[in-house]
Write a protein that holds these residues in place. Structure first.
Motif, PDB file in Angstrom:
ATOM      1  N   TYR A   1      30.666 -14.132   1.847  1.00 56.16           N
ATOM      2  CA  TYR A   1      30.516 -12.705   2.146  1.00 56.16           C
ATOM      3  C   TYR A   1      31.412 -11.860   1.240  1.00 56.16           C
TER       4      TYR A   1
ATOM      5  N   ASP B   1      29.927 -11.868  -2.302  1.00 58.89           N
ATOM      6  CA  ASP B   1      28.613 -11.213  -2.394  1.00 58.89           C
ATOM      7  C   ASP B   1      28.701  -9.704  -2.215  1.00 58.89           C
ATOM      8  N   ASN B   2      29.800  -9.242  -1.644  1.00 59.46           N
ATOM      9  CA  ASN B   2      29.898  -7.830  -1.306  1.00 59.46           C
ATOM     10  C   ASN B   2      31.084  -7.122  -1.946  1.00 59.46           C
ATOM     11  N   SER B   3      31.688  -7.748  -2.936  1.00 62.07           N
ATOM     12  CA  SER B   3      32.811  -7.123  -3.649  1.00 62.07           C
ATOM     13  C   SER B   3      33.006  -7.828  -4.977  1.00 62.07           C
TER      14      SER B   3
ATOM     15  N   GLU C   1      38.411   0.166   2.479  1.00 64.55           N
ATOM     16  CA  GLU C   1      37.174  -0.559   2.168  1.00 64.55           C
ATOM     17  C   GLU C   1      37.387  -2.075   2.121  1.00 64.55           C
TER      18      GLU C   1
ATOM     19  N   LEU D   1      35.830  -4.904   4.515  1.00 54.99           N
ATOM     20  CA  LEU D   1      35.210  -6.074   3.883  1.00 54.99           C
ATOM     21  C   LEU D   1      35.686  -7.356   4.558  1.00 54.99           C
TER      22      LEU D   1
ATOM     23  N   ASP E   1      34.380  -7.620   8.170  1.00 57.49           N
ATOM     24  CA  ASP E   1      32.951  -7.946   8.152  1.00 57.49           C
ATOM     25  C   ASP E   1      32.724  -9.397   7.740  1.00 57.49           C
ATOM     26  N   ALA E   2      33.549  -9.891   6.806  1.00 55.57           N
ATOM     27  CA  ALA E   2      33.436 -11.287   6.376  1.00 55.57           C
ATOM     28  C   ALA E   2      33.797 -12.228   7.519  1.00 55.57           C
TER      29      ALA E   2
ATOM     30  N   TYR F   1      30.882 -12.204   9.907  1.00 58.80           N
ATOM     31  CA  TYR F   1      29.760 -12.930   9.304  1.00 58.80           C
ATOM     32  C   TYR F   1      29.979 -14.440   9.421  1.00 58.80           C
TER      33      TYR F   1
END
Length: 342
Positions: free
Chosen positions: A54, A57-59, A255, A259, A262-263, A266
């Motif tokens: 995660y 993939d998102n940073s 942010e 992140l 959220d990781a 996930y």
């Protein structure tokens, strides 16, 4: 200490020193560092790689993962995380309990339900888990990101046992956790605490040498072929926690904090799917490999004999943790009641 243990310790210290050279840049580094206390493919490893997936993939950040032994043992990676050398660590309350005594609550037998869906809902909704524990971890320079179950406790031994009397004088290897030792003493066994990395080797050695005193081993999720008898007592779930160095986390921009949170969420969703049926799959492999394996699942009457000994462990927990531990235990029980009502 064995030669292998000394080697692992030295390797951990060397890695610690190497990592320390870059610690000053940890907050701004694009590559974050994450260590856990299990091996490739184990539950903590799967969680770590989902967390990594995660993040990457998102940073633009990358995540370097270290498995058990690569930076030392459980106490080593915790020290490195508190010092800010590692950004993240995954460690079970079995070891964190020495640092945060209240974390040993997960070793009070028969506190947790056996139904996996109820257990998962508890971890999602519990005030004790999601509000009280983060405060306790923060007092020790740790940002608690996620607590999650790995699987039910299983006892492996040299013969089927269905009563506390049958456990009398049986030697059992357990993690270095005072309340865990108290639990198996209450069950009638004679526990011997060992660092995680030495437990499996000690069990293999004693089994191979055919020592008279049987050796037990507590395991969750994955089961090993070294002992022909497995006993399910339904007395608890192995729990673990992902956390970050608090100074590192607090210094991040909003942010990046989002992140990371959220990781963690996930990875939690992925791991609860992963553990569902994991023990049954492992057990099926063991039984397929050997027709000598026996599986004993205690019935309600047999469980009651073990459950009757749980109050002395609960009493010990309160003695070890004081009023704060008692309040946490009350909240823990309330959260469980609320989940079981729904």
């Amino acid at each position: 200490m064995s030669s292998m243990s000394k080697f692992k310790k030295l390797a951990g210290i060397s890695a610690f020193a190497f990592a320390a050279m870059t610690a000053a840049n940890s907050v701004n580094a694009a590559n974050w560092r994450y260590a856990h206390e299990e091996y490739e493919g184990d539950v903590q490893d799967v969680y770590a790689y989902k967390f990594k997936e995660y993040i990457e993939d998102n940073s633009d950040h990358t995540l370097q993962i270290y498995r058990f032994g690569e930076l030392g043992e459980s106490d080593d990676i915790m020290e490195q995380t508190q010092a800010g050398i590692l950004n993240f660590v995954n460690q079970s309350p079995g070891f964190t309990g020495a640092l945060i005594p209240e974390a040993q609550i997960f070793f009070i037998p028969y506190l947790m339900p056996t139904d996996i869906n109820t257990v998962i809902e508890f971890f999602r909704e519990s005030k004790a888990i999601n509000e009280d524990f983060p405060k306790l971890y923060a007092e020790n320079d740790l940002e608690l990101l996620q607590m999650y179950p790995e699987g039910e406790f299983v006892i492996t031994l040299d013969e089927p046992v269905t009563t506390p009397e049958g456990m009398k004088n049986k030697k059992i290897r357990v993690m270095t956790n005072p309340l865990l030792s108290e639990t198996y003493s209450a069950f009638g066994a004679t526990p011997t605490p060992l660092p995680w990395g030495e437990v499996y080797g000690a069990l293999q050695t004693n089994m191979i040498n055919g020592q008279e005193n049987p050796i037990f081993w507590i395991e969750s999720g994955g089961l090993y072929e070294v002992s022909p008898n497995l006993v399910y007592t339904g007395h608890g779930w192995f729990t673990t926690a992902a956390m970050a160095n608090k100074n590192f986390y607090d210094g991040l921009p909003k942010e990046d904090k989002k992140l990371i949170q959220d990781a963690a969420d996930y990875a939690f969703e992925k791991i609860i799917t992963h553990i569902d049926g994991l023990a049954d799959e492992a057990l099926a492999k063991i039984q397929a490999a050997s027709d000598e394996v026996t599986v004993t699942r205690l019935n309600d009457e047999q469980i009651e004999a073990f459950k009757a000994r749980a109050p002395q462990v609960e009493k010990k927990f309160i003695e070890m943790t004081g009023q704060g531990g008692k309040d946490l235990l009350n909240q823990f029980k309330k959260d469980l009641e609320d989940v079981q009502k729904n």
